[in-house]
Design a protein around this motif. Structure first.
Motif, short mmCIF file in Angstrom:
data_model
loop_
_atom_site.label_atom_id
_atom_site.label_comp_id
_atom_site.label_asym_id
_atom_site.label_seq_id
_atom_site.Cartn_x
_atom_site.Cartn_y
_atom_site.Cartn_z
N SER A 21 44.26 43.44 32.29
CA SER A 21 43.13 43.07 31.45
C SER A 21 43.51 41.21 31.88
O SER A 21 44.36 40.86 32.49
CB SER A 21 42.81 42.97 30.22
OG SER A 21 44.11 42.46 29.58
N PRO A 51 41.49 40.64 37.22
CA PRO A 51 40.53 41.09 36.20
C PRO A 51 39.02 41.23 36.49
O PRO A 51 38.37 41.75 35.69
CB PRO A 51 40.78 40.12 35.10
CG PRO A 51 41.17 38.81 35.64
CD PRO A 51 41.96 39.43 36.81
N GLY A 94 40.01 44.47 36.24
CA GLY A 94 41.03 45.08 35.11
C GLY A 94 41.55 46.41 35.04
O GLY A 94 41.88 46.71 34.07
#
Length: 373
Positions: free
Chosen positions: A86, A50, A82
């Motif tokens: 995420s 991420p 990301g």
């Protein structure tokens, strides 16, 4: 399906199967033949993080060494910032095979990794090199902890310690008491600490912090200094306070691999990945973390940030006295059923912290003040 680790190395049993071409959702791409215990086959592993590529100075040599030591048989398809998953979704991406391996924290999935949350318990240590090694060794020893990763369909590669939290605030504060009534972004155990101080902890994603402070929704944020630098939050919250001098380390990140992917790799490839992971972890703080922190210090200073200590030793001790029992109760309650003896587990953790003491207890704030002069 439990795998025993010997001599401190967590080598899994190898599934004697031919690897199929991965789907577009991720998974190992086997460009060769036998995926059993021998040396045949070539593999492309899909990696997700991420954070940006330059937030992982330890990762690049890790990948390079694995590719080199397998004579090019293992390659990596990387997805940073990301772009694939995420931060909150990374663990699920690894578990369900959208990614083969990735970088994540138990703090975003505490229900899946309650034992692992020992690395998020503050007031234990400021020596993050010792913490990373202690956690790795304890994981190697504990079948109960290994089972936690099995249940998540993941295999631990190595822990990646990060420095204690810093507070990035839009306004100046002189003491811990000044945080009373302020809204501060936080996650994990830090939320307990801020609540004890009368602050209003807000669990929002790092990418949302800048705008929230700019709009006055938040007064500041608490997170590792690397995230503060990445988000350029010092442009709107230039006062950076060394909260970690009171709490110590309270974030432990980790690299883990989809369990089925791991078990599908040939034994000699598993050996290389394990060896390189151990070597990286052995010097992860002086070789990689400190230079990364220094780079973050420079980036924050360039954005207008100023580094300050906050509060007195007495204030910090008062915070620990009130907050630590809450952290302990939360952790012991969460691991009930997963650990037969939580206190013995915690005692062993403390023993390993002492055994692995590096002599470097500096917080990121202290490193920044030394580095920037």
């Amino acid at each position: 399906m439990h795998r025993r680790r010997t001599t401190g190395i967590w080598i899994a049993g190898v599934a004697a199967a031919t690897l199929a071409l991965a789907s577009c959702e991720g998974g190992v791409v086997d460009d060769g033949a036998d995926g059993g215990g021998g040396g045949a086959g070539e593999f492309t592993l899909v990696l997700t993080s991420p954070t940006m590529s330059d937030q992982h100075p330890d990762l690049h040599p890790w990948m390079e060494q694995i590719t080199e030591r397998t004579d090019g048989r293992v390659q990596f398809e990387t997805h940073f910032d990301g772009s694939l998953c995420s931060l909150a979704d990374t663990s699920a991406c690894i578990s369900d095979g959208r990614a083969d391996l990735g970088f994540h924290s138990s703090s975003y999935n505490p229900a899946e990794f309650p034992i692992t949350e020992i690395g998020s318990m503050p007031f234990q240590t400021s020596d993050i090199q010792a913490q990373g090694l202690a956690m790795q060794q304890l994981w190697n020893e504990s079948e109960e902890w290994q089972a936690e990763f099995d249940s998540a369909n993941q295999h631990l590669l190595f822990f990646s310690p990060v420095g204690p939290h810093q507070l990035t605030m839009a306004q100046e504060v002189d003491s811990l008491e000044d945080l009373n009534g302020l809204s501060v972004r936080s996650t994990g155990g830090q939320s307990i600490n801020l609540d004890v101080l009368g602050a209003d902890p807000a669990a929002i994603a790092p990418v949302e912090v800048y705008e929230a402070i700019e709009r006055g929704v938040l007064d500041g944020a608490s997170y590792p200094i690397e995230l503060a630098a990445q988000s350029q939050v010092a442009e709107v919250a230039p006062y950076v306070y060394d909260f970690g001098e009171h709490t110590g380390s309270m974030v432990m990140m980790m690299w883990s691999m989809n369990l089925e992917t791991w078990e599908s790799l040939p034994g000699d490839v598993q050996d290389v990945i394990t060896e390189v992971s151990e070597e990286i972890l052995d010097g992860i703080v002086p070789d990689y973390a400190v230079p990364a922190i220094e780079g973050a210090c420079e980036a924050i200073a360039d954005a207008g940030g100023e580094f300050h200590p906050i509060g007195t030793e007495e204030e910090g001790q008062a915070l620990e006295d009130e907050a630590l029992p809450q952290h302990m109760d939360q952790w012991t309650g969460a691991v009930e059923g997963g650990l037969e003896d939580p206190q013995a587990f915690l005692d062993r953790y403390h023993e390993l912290l002492e055994e692995n003491a590096s002599g470097d207890q500096r917080t990121p704030g202290e490193i920044c003040r030394e580095h920037l002069g």
